[in-house]
Motif scaffolding. Sequence first.
Motif, PDB file in Angstrom:
ATOM      1  N   LEU A 102       0.835  -1.201   0.000  1.00  0.00           N
ATOM      2  CA  LEU A 102       0.000   0.000   0.000  1.00  0.00           C
ATOM      3  C   LEU A 102       0.869   1.251   0.000  1.00  0.00           C
ATOM      4  O   LEU A 102       0.613   2.204  -0.757  1.00  0.00           O
ATOM      5  N   GLY A 103       1.901   1.257   0.837  1.00  0.00           N
ATOM      6  CA  GLY A 103       2.765   2.434   0.923  1.00  0.00           C
ATOM      7  C   GLY A 103       3.740   2.568  -0.226  1.00  0.00           C
ATOM      8  O   GLY A 103       3.804   3.610  -0.888  1.00  0.00           O
ATOM      9  N   TRP A 104       4.492   1.501  -0.499  1.00  0.00           N
ATOM     10  CA  TRP A 104       5.580   1.606  -1.472  1.00  0.00           C
ATOM     11  C   TRP A 104       5.115   1.618  -2.921  1.00  0.00           C
ATOM     12  O   TRP A 104       5.677   2.326  -3.755  1.00  0.00           O
ATOM     13  N   ARG A 105       4.097   0.820  -3.256  1.00  0.00           N
ATOM     14  CA  ARG A 105       3.604   0.812  -4.623  1.00  0.00           C
ATOM     15  C   ARG A 105       2.322   1.636  -4.763  1.00  0.00           C
ATOM     16  O   ARG A 105       2.190   2.459  -5.665  1.00  0.00           O
ATOM     17  N   GLY A 106       1.364   1.388  -3.843  1.00  0.00           N
ATOM     18  CA  GLY A 106       0.087   2.082  -3.938  1.00  0.00           C
ATOM     19  C   GLY A 106       0.222   3.589  -3.840  1.00  0.00           C
ATOM     20  O   GLY A 106      -0.500   4.343  -4.514  1.00  0.00           O
ATOM     21  N   TYR A 107       1.160   4.058  -3.028  1.00  0.00           N
ATOM     22  CA  TYR A 107       1.359   5.502  -2.879  1.00  0.00           C
ATOM     23  C   TYR A 107       2.648   5.986  -3.549  1.00  0.00           C
ATOM     24  O   TYR A 107       2.610   6.740  -4.515  1.00  0.00           O
ATOM     25  N   ALA A 108       3.803   5.531  -3.035  1.00  0.00           N
ATOM     26  CA  ALA A 108       5.085   6.090  -3.481  1.00  0.00           C
ATOM     27  C   ALA A 108       5.314   5.926  -4.982  1.00  0.00           C
ATOM     28  O   ALA A 108       5.662   6.895  -5.673  1.00  0.00           O
ATOM     29  N   LEU A 109       5.149   4.731  -5.506  1.00  0.00           N
ATOM     30  CA  LEU A 109       5.383   4.502  -6.936  1.00  0.00           C
ATOM     31  C   LEU A 109       4.434   5.331  -7.785  1.00  0.00           C
ATOM     32  O   LEU A 109       4.853   5.983  -8.754  1.00  0.00           O
ATOM     33  N   ASN A 110       3.160   5.321  -7.431  1.00  0.00           N
ATOM     34  CA  ASN A 110       2.182   6.080  -8.216  1.00  0.00           C
ATOM     35  C   ASN A 110       2.466   7.573  -8.188  1.00  0.00           C
ATOM     36  O   ASN A 110       2.295   8.269  -9.199  1.00  0.00           O
TER      37      ASN A 110
END
Length: 263
Positions: free
Chosen positions: A140-148
Amino acid sequence: MRVKRLLQNPLVKFVILSYVIFLVFFTAIGIGMLVGAPESITTILQILSAWSSTFAFVILFPKIYPGRKLKDFIKELFAQKLKLSVFFCVVFVQLMIIVGTIILLTNTTDTQVTASFTGFGLLFLAFIDNLVRGPLGEELGWRGYALNELQKRYSPLKAALLVGVLWGFWHTPLWFASGYTGVELIKYIALFMIGIVSFSIFVTLFYNLNKNLVIPIVSHQIFNFSLVVMKGELLDILEYVMLFYFLVAFIVIVINPKKILYQ
């Protein structure tokens, strides 16, 4: 002033808070082990530490996306219909990495790779434990937020590299709890970073082909679980697994289906 502006960046705050929360839990685990705390307590702390990026994102969410509801944001991450072609391609490639690792290790080293779990029940429990300790807490944090967020400013490839490095160094406390020292520790860290940055590129490509967070969660689960189920000399296993991911990352960069990585 530049440093102050940088620290006001929501993404920078997220990264720093993720690191801090993880370090706090990691320290608590160490203290618990020193004072002889029950294993159940240290296990809970280990699970919570894996969710530090989620905790950081939830804490910062009202300031990052004022006026939005967290549950709506999470729903959007799973809203797109799962493409079975993408899903099965991810699973197939990673299973081939596992098979390739086992074949090469068996034929080129003294390491005899066997399954860590002999019973289906133990294997299932290990699967769930691994899922809770890693993918569910981190994606949720690394892909769902940071990557996006990074992809709003940079190409997917550059965003993947940045997330890979930041996510990799987030694991730093684990490196020094690995039991390795000297040259072996350096090798462990190098292989870890090569593998995790390569995995970040691999998963970014397939996540962008199907914007459903199930893709990175499943990919992450296979990535982690492959290291859990293979019993043997860890550095030998890491050497082949991580270099296979590096090869796959190189191939997807070159092939770059639908020009995904450079949009």
